[in-house]
Design an enzyme around this catalytic site. Structure first.
Site, PDB file in Angstrom:
ATOM      1  CG  ASP A  64      45.410  52.164  64.245  1.00  0.00           C
ATOM      2  OD1 ASP A  64      46.118  53.093  64.644  1.00  0.00           O
ATOM      3  OD2 ASP A  64      44.357  52.339  63.612  1.00  0.00           O
ATOM      4  CG  LEU A  65      45.878  45.694  64.486  1.00  0.00           C
ATOM      5  CD1 LEU A  65      45.130  44.379  64.301  1.00  0.00           C
ATOM      6  CD2 LEU A  65      45.861  46.091  65.951  1.00  0.00           C
ATOM      7  CE1 TYR A 109      37.617  56.975  66.705  1.00  0.00           C
ATOM      8  CE2 TYR A 109      39.207  57.878  65.174  1.00  0.00           C
ATOM      9  CZ  TYR A 109      37.910  57.708  65.569  1.00  0.00           C
ATOM     10  OH  TYR A 109      36.907  58.260  64.838  1.00  0.00           O
ATOM     11  CD  GLU A 110      41.302  55.590  74.082  1.00  0.00           C
ATOM     12  OE1 GLU A 110      40.939  56.488  73.300  1.00  0.00           O
ATOM     13  OE2 GLU A 110      42.259  55.720  74.848  1.00  0.00           O
TER      14      GLU A 110
HETATM   15 CO   LIG Z   1      36.081  57.122  63.635  1.00  0.00          CO
END
Ligand SMILES: [Co+2]
Ligand SMILES: [Co+2]
Lengths: 683, 683
Positions: free
Chosen positions: B315-316, B399-400
């Protein structure tokens, strides 16, 4: 419940107090009634403990299910008394029938040490000629004996003295001034106190003597800090208020909060006991746990030099987490709107005594409960959480244990323990090498390595009492990389091992596999996931018991040999190191090992089971922990998995919610403000 | 610092803004200046990222030590741009000298996917005839294509397409109504999008088809809950106010709070970056960490069926934690007195854009800081804690991730991450068995097993840059039970293993030994304990990387193979999975494995080192996590050990302190009140 409720209202009208809930701790009146009943038949006793003998589970489950048509369980007092010649009596007094229903002389055991027992020792130690002599040898003149202090501990077990004489070991300290912390001035010898004869029967003296510490005092109370230059002035208040009051209601000792319903008990031994914990799932009141408590502890110290092996306090079984509990203060121990409960005990003389504000119940903001933003349109819902905290703090000589039972809106129960207070310390000479067994945290002060191991007793009631426990590991799927079934090697799953019998129920921790343990009801299947409803124990501070197999602590603290044991429910099995813990030799190991050894093949599958979980920390002290230790937190979670069909807290009002079609809901907290911190430049 | 301060004051007087701190992120003006400089020499570019090229450490350390006599490091922009034919350019622009100092065509790489890149895909997918055809096959008529949505992900790596074409995979969903959550309606096929040609080049279609879900919507926004019966009304507000303001001061982006001093940076990739963290130890400003950040993540999914192996978002590195960050709202995301910072980025077209309120800084009450009661005389000191929280929240498609950097008064730095948002879901047929690779969280909705693995980059500066890392295990002492050296078997100690070279620095987790890692300065010895000053990493959520050795994720996410790697400091080593992460094959594995392989014998002993720590959770979904997941917290601590000579927060004013000689101090919070909960009987 209607008739029960009418009875309560009626008693309210007539001015009579309603009958206690069968799980309520004994009141002062009940304690003194029990004493009076016993005294009719027995004299010369002093009282070690009088507590509620909890209703038998089968009887109580019936009553809970239908209180209007089920006989109310009798109020029964569980009594430990000590007679002449240190004779120990265990008894039960039926308070409804006003008679002793059980009375027994129990041989070869020692009940726990009460605060009154402890208080006696210091006076005796100061007057004992042999102690005065030892003090003289390390530099304390006889006229300074009023500056000598001791923390009396149970002796643990010392094979030279056995179990028949009631003994304490006195950990010795010195205070140059009455306000100085004695833990900076540990003394090097250890007197043994006989509680029957109230005399010092032996002193353990090390081969190498260590004169009393010459370092300046290391204090932390307000006057000392003021004298050192005062307190910092740059911490602004954070005020926490509940202008509309609290969100919970009480029915006696039953608390109702955000779908949770819990009976809050308390006893001298375990402290807080939570019973008949249910969750209202859209109108369906579902049982979750029958009983939760911290049932035992052991704090083994790691210095092998004699007599430090005796330092391995079972703080609950040898002293009592309830007996040592603090009377809490509004705005100090807890902030906001606090509901307190008192705790009543018997004293040595048979009178009832009460610790005011023993239990604190309050709510806290708990940050974000859930949030999601859709990246396409920035539609967002953000909901904040509250949590309910039921806590007490107990002081075990030098250490403080702050115990927080926390209920979350999402169905999670959390146990958080904060350790604070003061390190147990021992004397060391200038230049002495602690040899890896401890750390010099201040000149002349050796704080020994130790573990704090807690035993959590969970009596699950996951949609009913027939439950099974599984050990669950994250595991790689079958098939090598490149194979048809696992070409890219990414397969993984939750590998489950049923803990099917008492004898095969031991499970150790495995951090690498994110090991958890699931308590499930195999008879109730989640309609969506087709998996049994369950609660999962997520606990990540689970060190091994470091004292070696076959050694003294390993023998005595059988419960701590494994992270998990599962037993078939038995009303008599509450204390995992046994009912009377002081001076047990560990041969045989009382409590859990004995129960399991008695019936290793007993099924723990789809039946009424109890899960015992040992967790804690290994503490290698450092100077930061001294002269008082910043609170070190430790936590574990009991989380619903496949228990609900949906996130159970969607009906908590959001702060803000907007949706793609344009609507929005805005209940943002308008008390929050943009901070305007000072800029150093603009000062 | 005097001259620096004068310059700032002067610039204030003259109306000019002071020069940015060398660690400050590029401003909007600086970003657009960089673009203008580049455009003078290069055209036809769109911009992927422009961020601060942080000053070289040696240069910056000199400047920090003596800013008045050291040249101020130049402001340099680190640029990633994409030209015609998907050519990738990496460059550096010196903003002081107004020139490009480095410009390079980088072959065979793909820079991360920006929000703009993502937004394009959905429009194209809806119009693509092959997608429309696939939709038709599973029950979505062409006229409903506006109800079709996709979460575009980087493709990860797909050997059929390699690394030279810029690709995204479109995870497909359906919304019956625009306000319905699409994650209840996952579609079974996966189009591949070519970002150069802006077309769908392939669709992965499963052998067994799964028509679009027929289950009713499962929504959580306010309108849906209102329609279902509304919100609960029994949660009373908890108000948190700071009537005297906050306890921190700001100097630009440097925050000063309770002895801590920290520069708060931010970039598109890592989000929050904390630099030059120092602790004022009684007037002595001591360096602790040079730089802290979350440097990478990987979220591998555990279903081996094609093409789910491609679901393993970095994600990064593949999207950017900064780029995906939320604009935060007062009273929703954080309560109390909040200080916000914005974040400036470049957009595709080369203009500066700003996310308002990207970073939230606030204080919270943190319960008891320390407490001790002397059992003899009830003298007691109880002190409450505040903590400082520096946070941001980013949304990675479904997602958060809520990231909280927390500073404590006792010298501890805590990283807390809360996971919330929505499960990634896939279609399933009625009665289909998810075969252990996922859970049916709602009828027709399969949420696959996955891990969330984070890589924390710690650049320690423990009393200076020359540091050494040790792996520390709690270990049993030598000598069998009964032996002279360990008669009772209770000996234990902290066993330390030096991670002395890059090639031998890998360390895995061990929960049973309470494994921690100590970053110490061997040149600075604690005067009391005679041990090196250190900070200890205490991290307990450390699962193994579950994808198998040699498999795709194992190859690409080399940083996640071990809990710990240690490298010798190198200015170029910031991103542990490499600078450009999308479509890396993992052969060779970029970032950490490559750096270490290049010089395995490089010493990491008593030199400038970086510690890389991979931690996280393994997530086996359950229906409770749906349709939006209650926040799941995860935490780790960086704790001072042998760093201070004493508990460093004794000067925090206590709530209450009394001493044996009779004095007392009482600053109890008078806003706290005794709660008067309603009794159900008295209603
Ligand atoms: Co999860
Ligand atoms: Co400790």
């Amino acid at each position: 419940m209607v008739l029960e409720r009418l009875k309560q209202v009626a008693s309210h009208v007539t001015g009579q107090s309603p009958p206690p809930h069968p799980f309520d701790p004994l009141s002062e009146v009940e304690i003194e009634k029990a004493v009076a009943i016993i005294r009719k038949e027995h004299d010369g006793l002093f009282f070690n403990a009088i507590t509620l003998w909890e209703p038998r589970k089968s009887e109580m489950m019936k009553w809970v299910a239908d209180p209007d048509h089920t006989p109310r369980p009798h109020r029964i007092a569980d009594v430990v008394a000590i007679g002449r010649g240190s004779k120990v009596y265990d008894g039960h007094v039926d308070l409804n029938e006003e008679k002793i229903v059980h009375w027994e002389l129990t041989e070869g055991v020692q009940p726990l040490i009460t605060m009154e027992d402890l208080q006696i020792v210091e006076t005796i130690v100061r007057k004992d000629p042999k102690v005065i002599e030892q003090c003289g040898l390390i530099g304390i003149p006889p006229e300074d004996m009023h500056k000598v202090y001791c923390d009396p501990w149970t002796i643990g077990y010392d094979e030279r003295f056995g179990s028949n004489i009631r003994l304490q070991q006195a950990l010795m300290y010195f205070r140059p001034h009455v306000d100085d912390s004695q833990y900076s001035y540990p003394l090097d010898f250890c007197p043994i106190f006989n509680a029957d004869t109230q005399e010092i029967i032996h002193i353990d003296v090390p081969k190498v003597r260590r004169p009393v510490n010459k370092a300046p005092p290391n204090n932390y109370h307000a006057a000392a800090i003021e004298a050192e230059g005062g307190f910092r002035t740059d911490i602004k208040p954070i005020e926490i208020t509940q202008p509309e009051g609290v969100s919970f209601t009480m029915e006696g000792r039953i608390i109702n909060w955000q779908n949770w319903r819990v009976h809050v008990g308390f006893n001298y031994r375990e402290g807080i006991v939570l019973s008949n914990i249910t969750f209202n799932d859209k109108g369906n009141v579902r049982p979750v746990f029958w009983r939760l408590s911290l049932a035992e502890m052991v704090v083994p110290y790691g210095n092998p030099e004699h007599p430090h092996h005796r330092k391995h306090a079972f703080d609950l079984g040898e002293y009592g987490g309830g007996y040592m509990t603090n009377s809490l203060s509004l705005g100090c121990d807890c902030k906001g709107a606090i509901y307190y409960m008192d705790a009543a005990f018997v004293n040595r003389a048979g009178a009832a005594t009460t610790i005011k504000n023993a239990i604190c119940i309050h709510e806290e903001d708990a940050g974000i409960l859930f949030k999601h933003t859709d990246f396409r349109d920035d539609s967002v819902t953000v909901t904040r959480a509250h949590k309910l905290v039921i806590s007490h703090i107990f002081t075990a000589a030098n250490y403080e244990y702050c115990v927080y039972w926390i209920f979350h809106q999402d169905g999670t129960v959390q146990l958080e323990i904060k350790l604070t207070g003061i390190l147990n310390t021992y004397a060391m000479n200038p230049g002495e090498d602690p040899q890896g067994w401890g750390t010099e945290v201040y000149p002349g002060v050796n704080a020994h390595n130790h573990q704090h191991l807690f035993c959590l007793r969970v009596d699950p009631n996951i949609d009913g009492p027939s439950n099974t426990v599984f050990e669950v590991d994250a595991a790689r799927g079958p098939g090598e990389v490149g194979s048809a079934e696992n070409k890219y090697g990414n397969a993984f799953y939750a590998k489950k091992k049923k803990l099917a019998t008492q004898g095969s129920s031991m499970s150790d921790y495995n951090g690498a596999t994110s090991r958890t343990w699931e308590m499930c009801n195999p008879n109730k299947i989640n309609p969506y996931s087709h998996k049994p409803v369950s609660y999962k124990l997520v606990s990540r501070e689970v060190p091994e018991l470091l004292p070696k197999e076959g050694g003294l602590v390993w023998k005595r603290a059988g419960f701590a040999r494994h992270a998990i044991h599962v037993t078939k429910y038995d009303d008599a099995q509450i204390h995992p190191a046994g009912r009377h813990v002081p001076q047990t030799s560990g041969v045989p190991s009382m409590g859990l090992p004995a129960w399991i050894a008695a019936d290793p093949d007993a099924s723990t599958d789809n039946t009424d089971v109890v899960l015992w979980h040992t967790f804690g920390i290994t503490h290698f002290p450092s100077p930061e922990d001294f002269p008082v230790m910043p609170a070190e937190p430790m936590t574990l979670l009991l989380r619903p998995r496949n228990f609900f069909t949906r996130n159970p807290c969607l009906d908590v009002p959001p702060s803000y919610s907007s949706y793609p079609s344009g609507g929005k809901w805005d209940k943002t907290d308008r008390k929050s403000v943009s901070a305007k911190p000072k800029d150093c430049c603009s000062k």
